[in-house]
Design a protein around this motif. Structure first.
Motif: not given
Length: 346
Positions: A131-137, A142-145, A161-163
């Motif tokens: 389940x995605x819980x966040x995204x960060x530049x 070049x691409x967000x994590x 968890x995973x990134x």
DNA sequence: GACATTTGACCGGG
DNA sequence: CCCGGTCAAATGTC
């Protein structure tokens, strides 16, 4: 679980010894599979302990400084801690609302995954439900994590968890960093929409999927690695030839995320409806990965010993490594509970 | 309504 | 203070 502290020198030999120990225990387990469940449990605990020790050896003696491989992205890799996570039982961590950054996570494994689907915005399914819980530049990327946690964190306390971050140089590649280990009973088969035969335990089902894949693990570039055989710079090569009759969704050899850093993984997109699978999967594995997978496999195997067997095709596991040693595990096709295990020391 | 994703805010390590 | 990791409210999807 205490890590066995061993000098860097003879670490590989000791791990070979421990692997042999595991082999013997599995052999005993094999003998008693049809017999006393309690004895099987006991053997399982022993196998688990030995495997843990082996991982501890590797961590303390050979992986105290993660070296970057050629495939490495620009991601920093802090040293693996010498205290492997306790896998026994469900660790019901309260999970305080803490926004503290997890820098020195104990189980931190990085892999690079290529999505066979090409334009997909996420790597191929790894067999777990996230389940995605966040995204960060990320600065310089070049691409967000994207940040994912196990779907079963709340219900089962699973702390994995995973990134996921798309590689700069190749948008088809994803760098995936796993934190922690899955303590959940993941229902990969059900999650993938597979029909599950009635009366069969999901754990056993998952295990049998693993067993149904033909796996080969071999060292790659041992001589080039220098003196210590599988040194820190020597990945393991992991190939899984396609198994006839298996759909790609069933084809994931292991669904645990315990993959090490510096791995290159390419796999078919398991969720693709059309099984246009390439001939084989390849990934480079470090000994840590091998041991982690072996640990997972063995524990799952023992967990499933009391479960009814399902139809499987013949499966053969071959663990090459640790200089000239190899461990072969053959699953007899007529009985999933029977394994032909042998070791080689060339 | 339940569950997943998005996204800005918050927090703390370095 | 910057930046990465997480939270949680808002939003989307089934």
């Amino acid at each position: 679980m205490e890590a066995v502290h061993e000098g860097n020198g003879g670490g590989s030999g000791l791990v070979v010894t421990e692997l042999s120990h595991i082999k013997e225990l599995v052999k005993q387990l094999d003998v008693h599979l049809g017999g006393s469940p309690d004895l099987c449990k006991l053997l399982a605990q022993q196998i688990f302990a030995v495997t843990e020790r082996s991982i501890g050896m590797i961590k303390s003696g050979h992986f105290n400084g993660p070296k970057r491989s050629a495939a490495g992205a620009g991601l920093d890799s802090p040293p693996l801690s010498a205290t492997p996570s306790p896998v026994s039982g469900v660790s019901n961590t309260p999970f305080k609302p803490n926004k503290k950054r997890k820098t020195s996570e104990k189980g931190r494994h990085q892999i690079r995954v290529s999505s066979a689907a090409g334009g997909a915005d996420a790597p191929a399914d790894d067999g777990h439900s996230w389940r995605k819980y966040g995204q960060k530049d990320i600065l310089g990327a070049q691409h967000p994590r994207a940040y994912y946690r196990c779907t079963y964190q709340k219900t089962q306390g699973c702390a994995a968890t995973k990134q996921v971050q798309r590689a700069d140089e190749d948008p088809a590649l994803f760098d995936v960093i796993y934190h922690g280990e899955h303590t959940c009973v993941h229902k990969t088969a059900a999650a993938a929409g597979m029909v599950q035969p009635a009366g069969q335990n999901p754990d056993a089902q998952s295990l049998l999927q693993s067993l149904s894949s033909s796996l080969t693990v071999k060292t790659e570039g041992l001589t080039a690695a220098g003196t210590q055989g599988w040194s820190t710079t020597t990945p393991f090569s992991f190939s899984s030839p396609a198994v006839s009759g298996m759909t790609p969704a069933e084809h994931h050899p292991f669904s645990t995320p315990s993959t090490p850093e510096n791995c290159f993984v390419s796999m078919p997109t398991s969720l693709e409806p059309s099984p246009a699978t390439s001939g084989s999967n390849h990934m480079c594995m470090t000994p840590f990965h091998v041991h982690s997978e072996l640990q997972t496999m063995v524990s799952a195997l023992v967990e499933a010993t009391s479960m009814p067997a399902a139809d499987t095709e013949e499966a053969a596991f071959s663990y090459w490594g640790f200089d000239d040693s190899a461990l072969h595990v053959n699953n007899l096709d007529e009985d999933v509970n029977n394994f032909d295990i042998s070791t080689f020391f060339a």
